[in-house]
Design a protein around this motif. Structure first.
Motif, PDB file in Angstrom:
ATOM      1  N   GLY A 131     -90.567   1.697  65.800  1.00 20.56           N
ATOM      2  CA  GLY A 131     -91.926   1.755  66.337  1.00 20.56           C
ATOM      3  C   GLY A 131     -92.025   1.159  67.726  1.00 20.56           C
ATOM      4  N   SER A 132     -93.249   0.907  68.158  1.00 18.11           N
ATOM      5  CA  SER A 132     -93.502   0.331  69.482  1.00 18.11           C
ATOM      6  C   SER A 132     -94.469  -0.834  69.344  1.00 18.11           C
ATOM      7  CB  SER A 132     -94.070   1.388  70.432  1.00 18.11           C
ATOM      8  OG  SER A 132     -95.307   1.895  69.931  1.00 18.11           O
ATOM      9  N   LEU A 133     -94.339  -1.805  70.233  1.00 16.24           N
ATOM     10  CA  LEU A 133     -95.172  -3.010  70.192  1.00 16.24           C
ATOM     11  C   LEU A 133     -95.691  -3.300  71.582  1.00 16.24           C
ATOM     12  CD1 LEU A 133     -96.168  -5.547  68.603  1.00 16.24           C
ATOM     13  CD2 LEU A 133     -94.071  -6.685  69.389  1.00 16.24           C
ATOM     14  N   GLU A 134     -96.996  -3.569  71.670  1.00 10.75           N
ATOM     15  CA  GLU A 134     -97.630  -3.970  72.931  1.00 10.75           C
ATOM     16  C   GLU A 134     -98.275  -5.342  72.723  1.00 10.75           C
ATOM     17  OE1 GLU A 134    -100.368  -1.024  74.292  1.00 10.75           O
ATOM     18  OE2 GLU A 134     -99.110   0.637  73.600  1.00 10.75           O
ATOM     19  N   VAL A 135     -97.920  -6.281  73.564  1.00  9.68           N
ATOM     20  CA  VAL A 135     -98.477  -7.630  73.487  1.00  9.68           C
ATOM     21  C   VAL A 135     -98.827  -8.067  74.894  1.00  9.68           C
ATOM     22  CG1 VAL A 135     -98.080 -10.021  72.818  1.00  9.68           C
ATOM     23  CG2 VAL A 135     -97.060  -8.176  71.473  1.00  9.68           C
TER      24      VAL A 135
END
Length: 437
Positions: free
Chosen positions: A409-413
């Motif tokens: 998946g992908s993660l944005e923080v």
């Protein structure tokens, strides 16, 4: 390197690139004993030949010279594995010289020559030299055989073949028979030596592959231990950090209102008690999974197949901590794989924990779960400001990144444009769970 890769790897080492290790001390001692025994048997054979008058090569030399040639041909067997090339040369020269001098002992001398050629093939460290030397010795022996036949033709008595009845001329039959016997003799010496060397090389390759396999297994075990430690650290962080943070906020609120509003203080203490009980339950469940066997751990992998549904409890604890927390679920719910459900739940839990711990001035928290066509997305935002920069190496962010990466998946923080902080993670859904857009 995986086990299958090691077992199926093609060996590309050439024959000339490998050197057989020299003989061990035990093998050297055995060679000494065998060599001395061969010398003793050669002297016995010489005594028997002299006793029976079997002088096939002609009138023999003096007795001391007979003893000398018997010892000269057989004594080098002591060094046949330590110095195979030198042993072969010495034995070959002594054998030809003894025959030229008509030494009567031939039985043990022939076997000493056989053993020397065999040992050079089996133990010669330089394969090119070993081949050339063996071929050279064999060719020399056949040349000497031809010379001996040529020199003995004039000495054949006229009636030597009086009883011959075969279709082949007697002299030709004798020459062909001698060539065949010597060909088999030297051919077997060459063949068995080469076979012994190849067997030693194959054994070396098997040992190398076994050692590589042991190293690979040790690396796999080490990686498994490290992975298990990371898993334990991640689970402990997710469980403990969240609940302890909530208890800290509730304890601070209870301390501030203890004297002014005992009712609110009791409510806060009750929330602390409930949070502590939940934390203990999750820790107990996690420890039970860690103690279980792998197959049991897979079935009991906490917090369970419906972990995403427990996001509601996380949002409720955020409200108890004083935040205006909202939860929105969008799209048609679909059954999620257990691992995806758990990872999404842990990402939300960690994001809410970070808001409680690090977001100064945060008053609102918005949690959204979106079921998209081929993904499930969790989105956590707040309106506070971070009291410190995001630490890319922090356990929380590392844990979220690992969970998301596990599922591709992908993660944005990071901070939002309008203020506040956002954590958004997307997990691809399997084909069976996904729906047409």
């Amino acid at each position: 390197m995986h086990r299958d890769e090691i077992l199926t790897r093609v060996n590309t080492v050439k024959d000339d690139d490998w050197r057989r290790p020299g003989p061990t001390p035990e093998q050297r001692r055995l060679d000494v004993y065998a060599g001395l025994a061969t010398v003793a048997l050669a002297l016995v054979s010489l005594t028997l030949a002299r006793s029976t008058g079997t002088f096939l090569l002609g009138p023999p030399p003096s007795v001391p010279e007979q003893v000398f040639w018997s010892v000269a041909v057989t004594l080098p067997m002591i060094w046949r594995r330590r110095f195979p090339a030198a042993t072969t040369l010495v034995v070959s020269v002594a054998f030809v010289a003894a025959q030229a001098r008509s030494a009567p002992e031939t039985q043990l001398s022939q076997w000493a020559l056989f053993a020397a050629i065999y040992s050079l093939g089996a133990w010669g460290p330089d394969r090119r030299l070993a081949r050339r030397l063996r071929i050279g010795v064999i060719v020399t022996m056949f040349v000497w055989l031809g010379v001996a036949y040529a020199l003995s033709l004039d000495d054949i008595p006229p009636d030597a073949f009086a009883d011959a009845v075969g279709p082949v001329p007697p002299v030709l039959a004798a020459i062909v028979g001698g060539v065949l016997v010597n060909g088999l003799f030297f051919g077997f010496a060459y063949f068995f030596g080469e076979t012994a060397w190849l067997a030693a090389r194959r054994q070396h390759e098997v040992q190398e592959r076994a050692e590589e396999l042991r190293r690979s297994q040790a690396e796999v075990r080490e990686h498994a231990v490290v992975g298990e430690r990371v898993r334990i650290a991640r689970e402990l962080h997710d469980v403990v950090a969240h609940h302890v943070s909530v208890m800290g906020v509730q304890a601070s609120a209870a301390r501030r209102v203890l004297d002014k509003d005992p009712t609110k203080a009791r409510t806060a203490l009750g929330a602390i008690e409930e949070t502590a009980r939940t934390a203990v339950d999750e820790l107990r469940r996690m420890l039970g999974v860690l103690r279980a066997r792998d197959d049991e751990a897979d079935r009991a992998d906490q917090p369970g197949p419906a972990a995403i549904d427990r996001v509601t409890a996380v949002v409720d604890r955020a409200r108890e901590a004083g935040l205006r927390a909202t939860l929105g679920v969008y799209g048609d719910r679909v059954p999620l794989p257990e691992s995806v459900s758990q990872s999404a739940y842990r990402v939300v839990q960690e994001a809410v924990t970070n808001t409680i711990k690090h977001a100064a001035g945060a008053t609102a928290l918005d949690v959204r779960v979106r079921y998209l066509a081929h993904e499930v997305e969790v989105d956590v935002t707040d309106d506070g400001r971070a009291t410190r920069p995001a630490n890319a190496d922090g356990l929380g962010l590392v844990g979220m990144r690992e969970r998301v990466a596990t599922h591709g998946g992908s993660l944005e923080v990071g901070p939002r444009a309008g203020g506040g902080w956002r954590v958004r993670a997307r997990f691809p859904l399997p084909v069976a769970a996904g729906r047409p857009a």
